[in-house]
Design an enzyme around this catalytic site. Structure first.
Site, PDB file in Angstrom:
ATOM      1  N   ARG A 125       0.980  -1.198  -0.057  1.00 62.79           N
ATOM      2  CA  ARG A 125       0.066   0.154   0.044  1.00 62.79           C
ATOM      3  C   ARG A 125       1.002   1.151  -0.037  1.00 62.79           C
ATOM      4  NH1 ARG A 125      -4.488   0.340   4.268  1.00 62.79           N
ATOM      5  NH2 ARG A 125      -2.974   0.976   5.524  1.00 62.79           N
ATOM      6  N   LYS A 181      -2.725   6.562   1.243  1.00 64.47           N
ATOM      7  CA  LYS A 181      -2.641   6.985   2.539  1.00 64.47           C
ATOM      8  C   LYS A 181      -1.621   8.367   2.568  1.00 64.47           C
ATOM      9  CE  LYS A 181      -2.318   4.845   7.110  1.00 64.47           C
ATOM     10  NZ  LYS A 181      -3.585   5.410   7.651  1.00 64.47           N
TER      11      LYS A 181
HETATM   12  N1  PLP Z   1      -9.291   4.294   6.440  1.00 63.67           N
HETATM   13  C1  PLP Z   1      -8.588   5.344   6.810  1.00 63.67           C
HETATM   14  C2  PLP Z   1      -8.898   6.838   6.382  1.00 63.67           C
HETATM   15  C3  PLP Z   1      -7.464   5.136   7.498  1.00 63.67           C
HETATM   16  O1  PLP Z   1      -6.622   5.914   8.061  1.00 63.67           O
HETATM   17  C4  PLP Z   1      -7.057   3.756   8.000  1.00 63.67           C
HETATM   18  C5  PLP Z   1      -5.869   3.403   8.796  1.00 63.67           C
HETATM   19  O2  PLP Z   1      -4.935   3.131   8.370  1.00 63.67           O
HETATM   20  C6  PLP Z   1      -7.842   2.799   7.498  1.00 63.67           C
HETATM   21  C7  PLP Z   1      -8.911   3.211   6.623  1.00 63.67           C
HETATM   22  C8  PLP Z   1      -7.699   1.311   7.829  1.00 63.67           C
HETATM   23  O3  PLP Z   1      -6.844   0.785   6.951  1.00 63.67           O
HETATM   24  P1  PLP Z   1      -5.888  -0.352   7.767  1.00 63.67           P
HETATM   25  O4  PLP Z   1      -6.889  -1.429   8.100  1.00 63.67           O
HETATM   26  O5  PLP Z   1      -5.164  -0.910   6.791  1.00 63.67           O
HETATM   27  O6  PLP Z   1      -5.133   0.196   8.904  1.00 63.67           O
HETATM   28  C1  COI Z   2      -4.389   3.556  11.308  1.00 59.20           C
HETATM   29  O1  COI Z   2      -5.049   2.897  11.717  1.00 59.20           O
HETATM   30  O2  COI Z   2      -2.988   2.866  11.365  1.00 59.20           O
HETATM   31  C2  COI Z   2      -4.344   4.755  10.801  1.00 59.20           C
HETATM   32  O3  COI Z   2      -3.326   5.343  10.406  1.00 59.20           O
HETATM   33  C3  COI Z   2      -5.367   5.531  11.440  1.00 59.20           C
HETATM   34  C4  COI Z   2      -5.066   6.899  12.085  1.00 59.20           C
HETATM   35  C5  COI Z   2      -4.239   6.833  13.289  1.00 59.20           C
HETATM   36  C6  COI Z   2      -4.287   7.913  10.989  1.00 59.20           C
END
Ligand code: PLP
Ligand code: COI
Length: 341
Positions: free
Chosen positions: A82, A185
């Protein structure tokens, strides 16, 4: 901080100073060695593109101390992938998997004493960051980059933990543009979410629920996490270019399928909020956070879930299964964990 004084079971989701971080520099078209630092600061060029043009992306991963005493990192390869997508999306140098892996493993080992003990429910949060450090004044990508990772012990993102939270649905702010950067991200997405998120907190909510920024008909992100709903035996989660492909959500979809549920990833109309038996937010930081109420700030419409304030049975089952794999309490048939020796 004196390690004996840490109250592991009560940790907030916050910055925590540990002993070391790691850094790696991209110069003259190649990545250098992974270096170790004990400074919390990075010296940066005054014209660095990350400062002026938002050329930066970050990640979030967790490591867990298992029931067997072993240290496990959850799906770092997906995470590395990612970050490469984020790098491509805003024209940064991509971090190769071997550099990513070396940096993660090194920073965890160096700070091993900060990994919360098994049984506390807490984890070591790993925060990789890639940024354009080379100078530009014209709007152009940098030619130099810095990749760094810091870590820190954390509790759940929402102070309620696995108890249901209140969410505010907003229509007067968008997190990301329809053809913009919502699927990667990058820091700018989070900057755009600050105003509505802080307002929601002031008004008594834990987070916001965004709608699609084109027609505002579909559910988008649940603050810093993906949204999901459960309708009968179906797990439903929005699919859109503006939504970050959550690795937690991807894992939950696999678990739901293997539990015999139907999984539906598609556009989710706001009106469907009336039809869900359970709803929640999921992500590395949020884990699975059940939602008990959603209030539409503009229309005043209220949606209520969790009878008697209790988390629904399917969210509970998915949460327990995910956590059991992460903490090594159950086998990991998917090979999601990397064990660190
Ligand atoms: N959506 C957003 C906007 C986020 O910041 C995150 C965190 O990383 C997620 C979704 C969830 O992604 P993940 O499960 O890969 O942490
Ligand atoms: C995460 O879940 O790792 C995120 O990045 C969410 C947030 C703290 C920005």
């Amino acid at each position: 901080m004196d390690i004996d004084k840490i109250n592991w079971g009560e940790l907030p989701f916050a910055y925590f100073k540990t002993d070391y971080n790691v850094r790696c520099y991209y110069r003259d078209g190649q990545w250098g060695e992974v270096e170790v630092s004990s400074s919390e600061y990075v010296p940066i060029h005054i014209a660095a593109t990350c400062l002026h043009y938002g050329q930066e992306a970050f990640e979030g991963i967790k490591a867990f101390r298992g029931v067997d005493g072993k240290l496990r990192v959850f799906r770092w390869e997906e995470n590395a992938k990612r970050m490469r997508e984020s790098a491509k999306g805003i024209m940064m140098a991509e971090v190769p998997d071997d550099v990513y892996k070396e940096a993660i493993m090194k920073v965890i080992k160096l700070n091993e004493k900060y990994v919360p003990p098994y049984g506390t429910g807490a984890a070591l949060y790993i925060r990789p960051l890639l940024m354009g450090t080379g100078p530009q004044v014209g709007v152009r990508p940098a030619t130099e980059y810095m990749f760094m990772i810091f870590v820190g012990p954390v509790g759940p993102y929402f102070k309620e933990g696995f108890s249901p939270v209140k969410i505010q649905l907003v229509r007067d702010y968008d997190r990301a543009a329809p053809q913009g950067t919502g699927h990667i991200k990058v820091g700018g997405n989070y900057a755009a979410s600050l105003r509505p998120a802080e307002r929601a907190k002031k008004e008594g909510y834990s987070s916001v629920l965004f709608l699609d920024s084109h027609k505002r008909k579909h559910i988008d992100e649940a603050g810093p996490a993906n949204f999901f709903g459960v309708k009968g035996n179906t797990y439903i989660t929005p699919d859109s270019h503006t939504i970050l492909p959550s690795i937690t959500n991807m894992s939950i979809r696999t678990l739901a399928k293997d539990m015999g549920m139907k999984v539906d990833m598609r556009n989710v109309l706001v009106e469907e909020l009336d039809e869900f038996d359970e709803v929640g937010a999921c992500g590395t930081a949020a884990i699975i956070t059940p939602i008990c109420m959603i209030d539409d700030r503009e229309t005043g419409k209220q949606y209520r879930y969790c009878k008697d304030g209790k988390t629904g049975p399917i969210s509970t089952k998915l949460y327990n299964k995910l956590r059991a794999i992460q903490f090594g309490e159950e086998p990991d048939p998917y090979n999601w964990n990397t064990i660190i020796d």
